[in-house]
Design a protein around this motif. Sequence first.
Motif, PDB file in Angstrom:
ATOM      1  N   UNK A 156      52.565  50.365  -3.679  1.00 23.21           N
ATOM      2  CA  UNK A 156      52.797  51.592  -2.917  1.00 23.21           C
ATOM      3  C   UNK A 156      51.483  52.118  -2.340  1.00 23.21           C
ATOM      4  N   UNK A 157      50.426  52.085  -3.166  1.00 19.62           N
ATOM      5  CA  UNK A 157      49.113  52.536  -2.692  1.00 19.62           C
ATOM      6  C   UNK A 157      48.602  51.623  -1.579  1.00 19.62           C
ATOM      7  N   UNK A 158      48.806  50.307  -1.744  1.00 19.91           N
ATOM      8  CA  UNK A 158      48.333  49.349  -0.737  1.00 19.91           C
ATOM      9  C   UNK A 158      49.023  49.574   0.603  1.00 19.91           C
ATOM     10  N   UNK A 191      33.254  52.254  -0.937  1.00 19.29           N
ATOM     11  CA  UNK A 191      34.306  52.747  -1.830  1.00 19.29           C
ATOM     12  C   UNK A 191      34.936  54.083  -1.423  1.00 19.29           C
ATOM     13  N   UNK A 192      35.168  54.351  -0.131  1.00 16.53           N
ATOM     14  CA  UNK A 192      35.933  55.567   0.189  1.00 16.53           C
ATOM     15  C   UNK A 192      37.355  55.472  -0.350  1.00 16.53           C
ATOM     16  N   UNK A 193      37.881  54.247  -0.423  1.00 18.05           N
ATOM     17  CA  UNK A 193      39.189  54.015  -1.039  1.00 18.05           C
ATOM     18  C   UNK A 193      39.035  52.892  -2.063  1.00 18.05           C
ATOM     19  N   UNK A 194      39.470  53.136  -3.286  1.00 17.05           N
ATOM     20  CA  UNK A 194      39.411  52.128  -4.349  1.00 17.05           C
ATOM     21  C   UNK A 194      40.828  51.801  -4.793  1.00 17.05           C
ATOM     22  N   UNK A 195      41.166  50.527  -4.784  1.00 18.37           N
ATOM     23  CA  UNK A 195      42.484  50.070  -5.235  1.00 18.37           C
ATOM     24  C   UNK A 195      42.283  49.227  -6.484  1.00 18.37           C
TER      25      UNK A 195
END
Length: 490
Positions: free
Chosen positions: A167-169, A316-320
């Motif tokens: 879902x995050x991806x 790393x503004x977005x980390x999954x």
Amino acid sequence: MIKKTYEDLENENRLLHSIIDVVSDGVYAVSVDGTILICNKAHKKMDGTTHNHVVGKKDVDVYYLELENFQRYTVTKNPEPLLDQYMTYTTITGKKVDIVYNSYPFFQNGTLSAVISIGRDKPSINELLTMALNSFNNKKSNRITNGTLYTLEDIIGNSAEIQKTLKQARKVAQNQSTVMLLGETGTGKELFAQGIHNASAYNSRPFIAVNCAAIPETLMESLMMGTSKGAFSGALDTPGFFEQAENGTLFLDEINSLSISLQAKLLRLLQDKTVRRLGDNKERKISCRIISATNQDLFIMARNGAFREDLLYRLTPIILDIPPLRERAEDIPMLAKEFVSRFNDQLAMNIKLIAQDLLQLFLSYRWPGNIRELEHVIESAMSMTESTEAILSNEHLPRILKKRLMSDQETTGLSNMEATANKPLPELVRQYEKQTIENALILNNGNVSQCAIQLGITRQNLHYHLRRLGINSVLYKAQSISDTTSSPLP
């Protein structure tokens, strides 16, 4: 004459079925009593189901949905076309589907006998819109293969952990922000990177994957920046990775392997958004999305001086965070069956069942190599079976692998004893009860009736415990090996 008429009808019927199967929209027909009559290839792909899952079955057994929300129910009550409807449902395989559809009544001799539905899911709608935009911009003829193999739909798993990550991806894919994928070896970081790229509006553009650990430092700079003719002996005008990924995605795997000097060059490039080829004095604008991946804690590396802190914040503004297999154990049966199905084809085997002793061993092992290790263990076991065998058991494991899996089981048991020594008895009882029921659901593919029999309680009593412990049996449903199709895995 009668024979010829019958043959003509048969040929016409085959032709119609062939036409329905090549239609890109999902086509689905169900009788008024809920029996599924037709389901074309596009619909089965959209639902993640097979012919055996669907045709001839009742719709209420295949789709988890309130009765009043079925198209069949609505059209039966009011036999008029149902147009431009949106619906979300979960299939028998556990896949969640968002669909836009039209439904039409079908009459025989003036009596309503069936309901026909035609629809598309969200991913195929996005794909259609992307193709239309490319065509409008007269770029369709210039489209090239984007260098990927996988989409997010190829990632297998019903666990809450993997579904949350997916879902995050999907959400991340909708923008151009830089993404860092964190995950242990073998969790499928590149698969997620390709999936994010293909779920974005730029999926027609290149996806360039670079393994930073596999390229010597002496070559990495020239490959990253590109070269100009004459820069060194034999050098040609060659675009670097950033130029190759123009308006697409550059995936930097194992980025923790970059030397400090290369990290400085990468930081400068990300800040200026320009690149200068080696031996050239011309600055070139770059425009591509950066997805990086690591199996190390970069924050600890930065604290120890092994990774530049300023570059870390750029990446790393977005980390999954991709969960390891041990944190999504309920996915192991589904993954194992998928691998068995794949190796059935590759090794000309006919394994139809994974024995419970082997599955239980898989469930108790911690899988430090994650999904890649599971794949290799199954390949090793199947290589030891005879072509006439239909059941894969732990007797087929090579001795060294069996010893490894069983040794880990014993170590895990001791660790669990130490960890639970100071917990209050009611908490330990609840924990043991939940684990026992979850293991039974896994072994029975989410079948509540079979699970109740195995546990020696009534079905009603088991439903009570499921509600009390917050366990959703649907998440434990997995396909039989004969129904699985070969598809990529995380």
